[in-house]
Design a protein around this motif. Sequence first.
Motif, PDB file in Angstrom:
ATOM      1  N   GLY A  12       0.864  -1.183  -0.040  1.00 18.67           N
ATOM      2  CA  GLY A  12       0.157   0.007   0.057  1.00 18.67           C
ATOM      3  C   GLY A  12       0.873   1.149   0.152  1.00 18.67           C
ATOM      4  N   ILE A  13       0.258   2.276   0.181  1.00 17.32           N
ATOM      5  CA  ILE A  13       0.963   3.510   0.032  1.00 17.32           C
ATOM      6  C   ILE A  13       1.038   4.215   1.541  1.00 17.32           C
ATOM      7  N   ALA A  14       2.366   4.422   2.073  1.00 16.29           N
ATOM      8  CA  ALA A  14       2.697   4.984   3.511  1.00 16.29           C
ATOM      9  C   ALA A  14       2.038   6.328   3.542  1.00 16.29           C
ATOM     10  N   ASP A  15       1.470   6.643   4.455  1.00 13.73           N
ATOM     11  CA  ASP A  15       1.243   8.043   5.026  1.00 13.73           C
ATOM     12  C   ASP A  15       2.351   8.517   5.582  1.00 13.73           C
ATOM     13  N   ARG A  16       2.577   9.791   5.991  1.00 13.88           N
ATOM     14  CA  ARG A  16       3.303  10.497   6.718  1.00 13.88           C
ATOM     15  C   ARG A  16       4.076   9.783   7.806  1.00 13.88           C
ATOM     16  N   ARG A  17       2.975   9.590   8.813  1.00 16.26           N
ATOM     17  CA  ARG A  17       3.183   8.998  10.123  1.00 16.26           C
ATOM     18  C   ARG A  17       3.961   7.380   9.731  1.00 16.26           C
ATOM     19  N   GLN A  18       3.451   6.677   8.970  1.00 16.71           N
ATOM     20  CA  GLN A  18       4.061   5.419   8.675  1.00 16.71           C
ATOM     21  C   GLN A  18       5.404   5.613   7.900  1.00 16.71           C
ATOM     22  N   MET A  19       5.415   6.541   7.017  1.00 14.07           N
ATOM     23  CA  MET A  19       6.815   6.862   6.252  1.00 14.07           C
ATOM     24  C   MET A  19       7.950   7.010   7.457  1.00 14.07           C
ATOM     25  N   LEU A  40      21.051  -4.035   7.253  1.00 17.68           N
ATOM     26  CA  LEU A  40      19.691  -4.092   7.701  1.00 17.68           C
ATOM     27  C   LEU A  40      18.731  -3.376   6.844  1.00 17.68           C
ATOM     28  N   TYR A  41      19.202  -2.260   6.442  1.00 17.55           N
ATOM     29  CA  TYR A  41      18.651  -1.246   5.579  1.00 17.55           C
ATOM     30  C   TYR A  41      18.631  -1.283   4.008  1.00 17.55           C
ATOM     31  N   ALA A  42      19.832  -1.382   3.723  1.00 14.20           N
ATOM     32  CA  ALA A  42      19.965  -1.683   2.354  1.00 14.20           C
ATOM     33  C   ALA A  42      19.114  -2.439   1.486  1.00 14.20           C
ATOM     34  N   GLY A  43      18.579  -1.861   0.436  1.00 12.08           N
ATOM     35  CA  GLY A  43      17.444  -2.554  -0.261  1.00 12.08           C
ATOM     36  C   GLY A  43      16.065  -2.585  -0.004  1.00 12.08           C
ATOM     37  N   GLU A  44      15.737  -1.923   1.190  1.00 14.24           N
ATOM     38  CA  GLU A  44      14.334  -1.658   1.570  1.00 14.24           C
ATOM     39  C   GLU A  44      13.710  -0.818   0.766  1.00 14.24           C
ATOM     40  N   TRP A  45      12.266  -0.919   0.230  1.00 10.03           N
ATOM     41  CA  TRP A  45      11.848   0.099  -0.219  1.00 10.03           C
ATOM     42  C   TRP A  45      10.274  -0.036  -0.150  1.00 10.03           C
ATOM     43  N   PHE A  46       9.517   1.236  -0.308  1.00 10.09           N
ATOM     44  CA  PHE A  46       8.014   1.132  -0.020  1.00 10.09           C
ATOM     45  C   PHE A  46       7.472   2.300  -0.916  1.00 10.09           C
ATOM     46  N   GLU A  47       6.310   2.198  -1.134  1.00 14.57           N
ATOM     47  CA  GLU A  47       5.591   3.392  -1.762  1.00 14.57           C
ATOM     48  C   GLU A  47       5.016   4.633  -0.647  1.00 14.57           C
ATOM     49  N   VAL A  48       5.277   5.585  -1.343  1.00 15.24           N
ATOM     50  CA  VAL A  48       4.634   6.810  -0.463  1.00 15.24           C
ATOM     51  C   VAL A  48       3.691   7.738  -1.327  1.00 15.24           C
ATOM     52  N   GLY A  49       3.073   8.465  -0.925  1.00 17.39           N
ATOM     53  CA  GLY A  49       2.375   9.604  -1.652  1.00 17.39           C
ATOM     54  C   GLY A  49       2.900  10.557  -2.123  1.00 17.39           C
ATOM     55  N   ARG A  50       2.370  11.362  -3.159  1.00 15.77           N
ATOM     56  CA  ARG A  50       3.152  12.292  -3.845  1.00 15.77           C
ATOM     57  C   ARG A  50       3.463  13.697  -2.721  1.00 15.77           C
TER      58      ARG A  50
END
Length: 200
Positions: A12-19, A40-50
């Motif tokens: 899903g699309i992360a809101d500001r708090r979740q981001m 631990l962090y390298a390679g992690e990605w997720f969707e955010v809103g505009r």
Amino acid sequence: MTLSSIRKVYQGIADRRQMFRMFDRHAQRPNRFEGDAGPLYAGEWFEVGRVEHDYMLKILPPLWMRGEMFALREFLTDSIISVFYTLRIDGRTRYFHAYCDLNVTRSPVEMRDAIVERESWPVKAMTHNERLEHIWSATHDEYRGYAGDQWLPEHRGKRTVLYYGGRRGTTLKLLEDLTDDEIAAKLPVHLRHLPEPIAA
């Protein structure tokens, strides 16, 4: 705990708090200020809103901008940096955040290509690992942690979550040991019945 491979960590699309929560998903790790946390962090990605994407662009001047991506000026670790993407996928403009390792040649480009490939799947689906990563990302800090000294040596440092088992009560389980039924119970309803992608 070593992860380090390109992986989607939230559905899903992360809101500001979740981001902002996901910027440091591993804050509770043991020995937080010792050793290199980069893998631990390298390679992690997720969707955010505009709105979230544009907000991050305006915070500080970016370290660099290249076409559809920009990097934040502040490094997470010695070589891990936040990269934000504006990508056109299946006719829609979408926005993403990823942690790229600048010690790896073409890391931001390879990340972009992996995001486009993953988000271009013809059928909405989730892999087993994506289910576990979503559970970890969506679980509040009070209900997740890392296996400590009371665990067997081979499990120490692995991620744990609290699981409510009905009459059996609440138990602490290794994230990787959740059964399919337990995973389904911890996922939001709209994600529970997504199929796993079929291998080609």
